[in-house]
Enzyme design. Structure first.
Site, PDB file in Angstrom:
ATOM      1  N   GLN A   1       0.833  -1.193   0.000  1.00 10.11           N
ATOM      2  CA  GLN A   1       0.000   0.000   0.000  1.00 10.11           C
ATOM      3  C   GLN A   1       0.869   1.245   0.000  1.00 10.11           C
ATOM      4  O   GLN A   1       1.905   1.301   0.657  1.00 10.11           O
ATOM      5  CB  GLN A   1      -0.911   0.005   1.231  1.00 10.11           C
ATOM      6  CG  GLN A   1      -1.979   1.095   1.198  1.00 10.11           C
ATOM      7  CD  GLN A   1      -2.988   0.943   2.319  1.00 10.11           C
ATOM      8  OE1 GLN A   1      -3.035  -0.082   2.977  1.00 10.11           O
ATOM      9  NE2 GLN A   1      -3.798   1.961   2.552  1.00 10.11           N
TER      10      GLN A   1
ATOM     11  N   GLN B   1       0.001 -10.486  10.859  1.00  8.86           N
ATOM     12  CA  GLN B   1       0.621  -9.392  10.109  1.00  8.86           C
ATOM     13  C   GLN B   1       0.002  -8.037  10.444  1.00  8.86           C
ATOM     14  O   GLN B   1       0.689  -7.013  10.450  1.00  8.86           O
ATOM     15  CB  GLN B   1       0.486  -9.681   8.611  1.00  8.86           C
ATOM     16  CG  GLN B   1       1.243  -8.740   7.705  1.00  8.86           C
ATOM     17  CD  GLN B   1       0.635  -8.700   6.313  1.00  8.86           C
ATOM     18  OE1 GLN B   1      -0.496  -8.244   6.134  1.00  8.86           O
ATOM     19  NE2 GLN B   1       1.368  -9.188   5.330  1.00  8.86           N
TER      20      GLN B   1
ATOM     21  N   HIS C   1      -0.108  -2.012  11.407  1.00  6.92           N
ATOM     22  CA  HIS C   1       0.864  -2.930  12.020  1.00  6.92           C
ATOM     23  C   HIS C   1       1.177  -2.573  13.471  1.00  6.92           C
ATOM     24  O   HIS C   1       2.293  -2.777  13.946  1.00  6.92           O
ATOM     25  CB  HIS C   1       2.142  -3.011  11.174  1.00  6.92           C
ATOM     26  CG  HIS C   1       1.885  -3.433   9.768  1.00  6.92           C
ATOM     27  ND1 HIS C   1       1.475  -4.713   9.449  1.00  6.92           N
ATOM     28  CD2 HIS C   1       1.935  -2.740   8.596  1.00  6.92           C
ATOM     29  CE1 HIS C   1       1.301  -4.786   8.138  1.00  6.92           C
ATOM     30  NE2 HIS C   1       1.562  -3.611   7.612  1.00  6.92           N
TER      31      HIS C   1
ATOM     32  N   SER D   1       3.764  -6.133   3.124  1.00  7.21           N
ATOM     33  CA  SER D   1       2.467  -6.011   3.799  1.00  7.21           C
ATOM     34  C   SER D   1       1.354  -6.550   2.901  1.00  7.21           C
ATOM     35  O   SER D   1       1.257  -7.745   2.665  1.00  7.21           O
ATOM     36  CB  SER D   1       2.236  -4.550   4.207  1.00  7.21           C
ATOM     37  OG  SER D   1       1.084  -4.419   5.005  1.00  7.21           O
ATOM     38  N   LEU D   2       0.516  -5.675   2.369  1.00  4.53           N
ATOM     39  CA  LEU D   2      -0.519  -6.076   1.414  1.00  4.53           C
ATOM     40  C   LEU D   2       0.061  -6.957   0.305  1.00  4.53           C
ATOM     41  O   LEU D   2      -0.564  -7.917  -0.144  1.00  4.53           O
ATOM     42  CB  LEU D   2      -1.153  -4.822   0.817  1.00  4.53           C
ATOM     43  CG  LEU D   2      -1.827  -4.974  -0.551  1.00  4.53           C
ATOM     44  CD1 LEU D   2      -3.122  -5.743  -0.410  1.00  4.53           C
ATOM     45  CD2 LEU D   2      -2.029  -3.628  -1.207  1.00  4.53           C
TER      46      LEU D   2
ATOM     47  N   ARG E   1      -9.908  -7.077   4.099  1.00  2.00           N
ATOM     48  CA  ARG E   1      -8.798  -6.526   4.886  1.00  2.00           C
ATOM     49  C   ARG E   1      -8.800  -5.003   4.842  1.00  2.00           C
ATOM     50  O   ARG E   1      -8.666  -4.334   5.870  1.00  2.00           O
ATOM     51  CB  ARG E   1      -7.478  -7.073   4.338  1.00  2.00           C
ATOM     52  CG  ARG E   1      -6.209  -6.644   5.079  1.00  2.00           C
ATOM     53  CD  ARG E   1      -5.007  -7.257   4.375  1.00  2.00           C
ATOM     54  NE  ARG E   1      -3.748  -7.081   5.063  1.00  2.00           N
ATOM     55  CZ  ARG E   1      -2.889  -6.087   4.838  1.00  2.00           C
ATOM     56  NH1 ARG E   1      -3.186  -5.163   3.935  1.00  2.00           N
ATOM     57  NH2 ARG E   1      -1.742  -6.022   5.499  1.00  2.00           N
TER      58      ARG E   1
END
Length: 300
Positions: free
Chosen positions: A10, A249, A200, A91-92, A116
């Protein structure tokens, strides 16, 4: 040659991403059309035309980047010859990496990321916070700073992107205090990031808990090659471990620098970055300049 396939996270989104591919590639059209069907709105129009403010929202940018990344990946008619292949995503981007490796079906990956993004946006609205990039301090010093600032509320390390580039996040007051402490400790810069909330960190706990059920009900298979988990900075091919890592995560730091160091130590000399932008190539230059990280060569 040992090769890494890396997938954007992202923040890499940009109006116009994927448009050229959609116009000339059947595989790309199939991905974008499928993604529009899954999310229930014209995702490709937001990718291709914006408006930018809408594309930048968490709920839209996450499925949009996934779709753009997979469209690029599926457009490759011939993948470069490799002796060993590894995958990773920021991440994503870990969802894109898992889909590319066959661990999650493309449609299921879009559905997961749609949920998500919505859950993370909801958590941001319910638990306001922010993030800042700390430039020029080592990890131990930043850990010490967030421990001290944590006495005032939720704050922690969100991303360890490269040596000397660490993102922290948390509630407004403790984050401001941590940013102040970082400046006093000698950080070259402390940059407040334009994000919806403290990704996070424990401020995402409600999103994590709600996403768990969705992940547990999704079919996840053994990937065709090892994927480096953001949470552990280690390889995983076990579906149960993949599930747990995707859940954790949301409230765990993204160990990107450690993940890339793992690949380098295991002989990866070449990486291809899938998805919009070239953030991952820039990070790799800071981690190890000997590793070539480029965009894949797509068919005309």
């Amino acid at each position: 040659m040992a090769t890494g396939y890396l997938f954007a996270g992202q923040g890499a989104q940009a109006v116009g991403m994927g448009k050229d591919l959609y116009e000339k590639s059947t595989a790309a059209r199939d991905v974008f059309d499928m993604a529009c069907e899954v999310v229930g709105y014209d995702l490709k129009a937001l990718c291709f035309e914006g408006p930018e403010d809408d594309l930048n929202t968490t709920r839209v940018s996450q499925p949009a980047i996934l779709a753009a990344s997979l469209a690029q990946y599926r457009t490759l008619e011939e993948h470069p010859e490799v002796s060993e292949l590894f995958g990773a995503g920021l991440s994503l981007g870990e969802y894109s990496a898992l889909a590319a490796a066959g661990a999650i079906a493309d449609r299921d990956a879009v559905d997961l990321v749609k949920t998500r993004g919505e859950l993370m946006q909801k958590a941001c609205d319910e638990n306001p916070g922010g993030m800042a990039s700390v430039i020029g301090l080592d990890r131990n010093k930043v850990e010490e700073i967030v421990r001290q600032a944590g006495e005032r509320g939720v704050v922690g390390i969100c991303n360890i992107n490269s040596p000397g580039q660490i993102a922290i996040g948390g509630a407004e007051e403790p984050l401001a205090y941590a940013s102040e402490l970082a400046g006093k400790a000698g950080a070259k810069r402390v940059i407040q990031l334009k994000v919806a909330g403290a990704f996070h960190t424990e401020l995402m706990a409600s999103a994590r808990d709600a996403l768990r059920e969705k992940i547990e009900s999704t079919t996840i298979s053994k990937p065709a090659y090892p994927i480096v988990s953001n949470v552990s900075a280690n390889y995983t091919v076990d579906p149960m471990e993949i599930r747990a890592n995707l859940v954790n995560q949301l409230t765990s730091p993204v160990l990107w620098a450690d993940s890339m160091a793992l690949l380098v130590n295991d002989g990866v000399k070449r990486c291809f970055e899938f998805g919009p932008g070239n953030v991952l190539a820039g990070l790799m230059r800071r981690i190890d300049r000997s590793v070539a990280c480029t965009k894949p060569q797509l068919p005309d």
